[in-house]
Design a protein around this motif. Structure first.
Motif, PDB file in Angstrom:
ATOM      1  N   ARG A   1       1.553   4.262  -3.339  1.00 59.42           N
ATOM      2  CA  ARG A   1       1.022   5.615  -3.198  1.00 59.42           C
ATOM      3  C   ARG A   1       1.694   6.483  -4.257  1.00 59.42           C
ATOM      4  O   ARG A   1       2.902   6.356  -4.499  1.00 59.42           O
ATOM      5  CB  ARG A   1       1.322   6.175  -1.800  1.00 59.42           C
ATOM      6  CG  ARG A   1       0.589   5.501  -0.670  1.00 59.42           C
ATOM      7  CD  ARG A   1      -0.905   5.725  -0.710  1.00 59.42           C
ATOM      8  NE  ARG A   1      -1.215   7.139  -0.666  1.00 59.42           N
ATOM      9  CZ  ARG A   1      -2.249   7.694  -1.305  1.00 59.42           C
ATOM     10  NH1 ARG A   1      -3.074   6.957  -2.003  1.00 59.42           N
ATOM     11  NH2 ARG A   1      -2.461   8.986  -1.245  1.00 59.42           N
TER      12      ARG A   1
ATOM     13  N   TRP B   1      -2.659   9.465   6.445  1.00 62.93           N
ATOM     14  CA  TRP B   1      -3.554   9.124   5.337  1.00 62.93           C
ATOM     15  C   TRP B   1      -4.193   7.755   5.570  1.00 62.93           C
ATOM     16  O   TRP B   1      -5.402   7.587   5.413  1.00 62.93           O
ATOM     17  CB  TRP B   1      -2.781   9.129   4.015  1.00 62.93           C
ATOM     18  CG  TRP B   1      -3.543   8.516   2.894  1.00 62.93           C
ATOM     19  CD1 TRP B   1      -4.491   9.120   2.110  1.00 62.93           C
ATOM     20  CD2 TRP B   1      -3.460   7.159   2.430  1.00 62.93           C
ATOM     21  NE1 TRP B   1      -4.995   8.226   1.199  1.00 62.93           N
ATOM     22  CE2 TRP B   1      -4.378   7.017   1.371  1.00 62.93           C
ATOM     23  CE3 TRP B   1      -2.701   6.057   2.803  1.00 62.93           C
ATOM     24  CZ2 TRP B   1      -4.551   5.818   0.688  1.00 62.93           C
ATOM     25  CZ3 TRP B   1      -2.874   4.864   2.132  1.00 62.93           C
ATOM     26  CH2 TRP B   1      -3.790   4.761   1.079  1.00 62.93           C
ATOM     27  N   TYR B   2      -3.372   6.778   5.948  1.00 67.70           N
ATOM     28  CA  TYR B   2      -3.839   5.396   6.121  1.00 67.70           C
ATOM     29  C   TYR B   2      -4.926   5.298   7.190  1.00 67.70           C
ATOM     30  O   TYR B   2      -5.881   4.545   7.046  1.00 67.70           O
ATOM     31  CB  TYR B   2      -2.641   4.513   6.502  1.00 67.70           C
ATOM     32  CG  TYR B   2      -2.923   3.036   6.498  1.00 67.70           C
ATOM     33  CD1 TYR B   2      -2.867   2.319   5.313  1.00 67.70           C
ATOM     34  CD2 TYR B   2      -3.230   2.360   7.665  1.00 67.70           C
ATOM     35  CE1 TYR B   2      -3.104   0.943   5.298  1.00 67.70           C
ATOM     36  CE2 TYR B   2      -3.476   0.994   7.659  1.00 67.70           C
ATOM     37  CZ  TYR B   2      -3.408   0.296   6.474  1.00 67.70           C
ATOM     38  OH  TYR B   2      -3.654  -1.059   6.459  1.00 67.70           O
TER      39      TYR B   2
ATOM     40  N   SER C   1     -12.797   4.666   7.143  1.00 66.52           N
ATOM     41  CA  SER C   1     -11.420   4.769   7.627  1.00 66.52           C
ATOM     42  C   SER C   1     -11.335   4.219   9.054  1.00 66.52           C
ATOM     43  O   SER C   1     -12.340   4.185   9.764  1.00 66.52           O
ATOM     44  CB  SER C   1     -10.956   6.231   7.600  1.00 66.52           C
ATOM     45  OG  SER C   1     -11.596   6.956   8.634  1.00 66.52           O
TER      46      SER C   1
ATOM     47  N   HIS D   1      -7.820   6.745   4.063  1.00 66.23           N
ATOM     48  CA  HIS D   1      -7.918   5.476   3.330  1.00 66.23           C
ATOM     49  C   HIS D   1      -9.125   4.678   3.809  1.00 66.23           C
ATOM     50  O   HIS D   1      -9.321   4.482   4.999  1.00 66.23           O
ATOM     51  CB  HIS D   1      -6.630   4.678   3.537  1.00 66.23           C
ATOM     52  CG  HIS D   1      -6.589   3.374   2.800  1.00 66.23           C
ATOM     53  ND1 HIS D   1      -6.796   3.277   1.462  1.00 66.23           N
ATOM     54  CD2 HIS D   1      -6.351   2.118   3.244  1.00 66.23           C
ATOM     55  CE1 HIS D   1      -6.693   2.004   1.099  1.00 66.23           C
ATOM     56  NE2 HIS D   1      -6.423   1.283   2.170  1.00 66.23           N
TER      57      HIS D   1
ATOM     58  N   THR E   1       0.840  -1.199   0.000  1.00 64.94           N
ATOM     59  CA  THR E   1       0.000   0.000   0.000  1.00 64.94           C
ATOM     60  C   THR E   1       0.871   1.244   0.000  1.00 64.94           C
ATOM     61  O   THR E   1       0.621   2.191  -0.752  1.00 64.94           O
ATOM     62  CB  THR E   1      -0.936  -0.001   1.229  1.00 64.94           C
ATOM     63  OG1 THR E   1      -1.747  -1.175   1.195  1.00 64.94           O
ATOM     64  CG2 THR E   1      -1.829   1.231   1.248  1.00 64.94           C
TER      65      THR E   1
END
Length: 163
Positions: A57, A81-82, A95, A86, A53
């Motif tokens: 990116r 972000w994750y 998320s 995401h 992942t």
């Protein structure tokens, strides 16, 4: 006094990292070997999925990082972000931050209503039921072990986990 820690080389349970010559070299270098256990957070399957992942990116640098500070800054942005942007398939495309805050219930209810409206407006486009938008009751790394523990302790799971 300050405690010194050895660097760790983490790997799967393959024969390469367990070979006597490799272990001797690690010992000589002062490196502690670490081995994965199946279905835990640092199991290779989970770590490799996370690395994939990260590497895919768009902002991941093709030629690597200039230095450790640049790598740490990138990783900090990636983790944010994750966790906050995401959408994870295992928790119905919300998320982790939304799931942790309990916001997933309202988000998934709104998605379910939207799908029902779409099916009502265009019934020929739908062959059956809409997507399952019920919230995930529990997230676990070891569902098999958890089921065994519950069975042995006499606990009955009245709500089966969605796959």
């Amino acid at each position: 006094h300050a405690m010194t820690t050895k660097p760790v080389l983490h790997g799967d349970n393959g024969s390469t990292l367990k070979a006597t010559t490799v272990l001797a070299m690690l010992y000589w270098l002062g490196v502690k070997p670490s081995y994965s256990r199946p279905r835990v957070s640092d199991d290779n399957a989970y770590v490799e999925s996370l690395f994939r992942t990260a590497k895919y990116r768009p902002e991941f640098p093709d030629k690597g990082f200039a230095d450790l500070d640049e790598a740490r800054a990138w990783a900090s942005h990636f983790v944010r972000w994750y966790n906050h942007e995401h959408r994870h398939s295992g928790i119905r495309y919300v998320s982790p931050a939304q799931r942790h805050a309990g916001d997933d219930t309202a988000i998934l209810a709104a998605r379910h209503a939207l799908y029902l409206q779409a099916r009502e407006r265009h019934p020929r486009r739908w062959s059956g039921v809409t997507r399952n938008w019920t919230p995930i009751a529990a997230v676990t790394l070891n569902p098999e072990r958890d089921a065994v523990v519950k069975a042995r302790s006499g606990c009955v799971d009245t709500q089966p986990l969605a796959a």
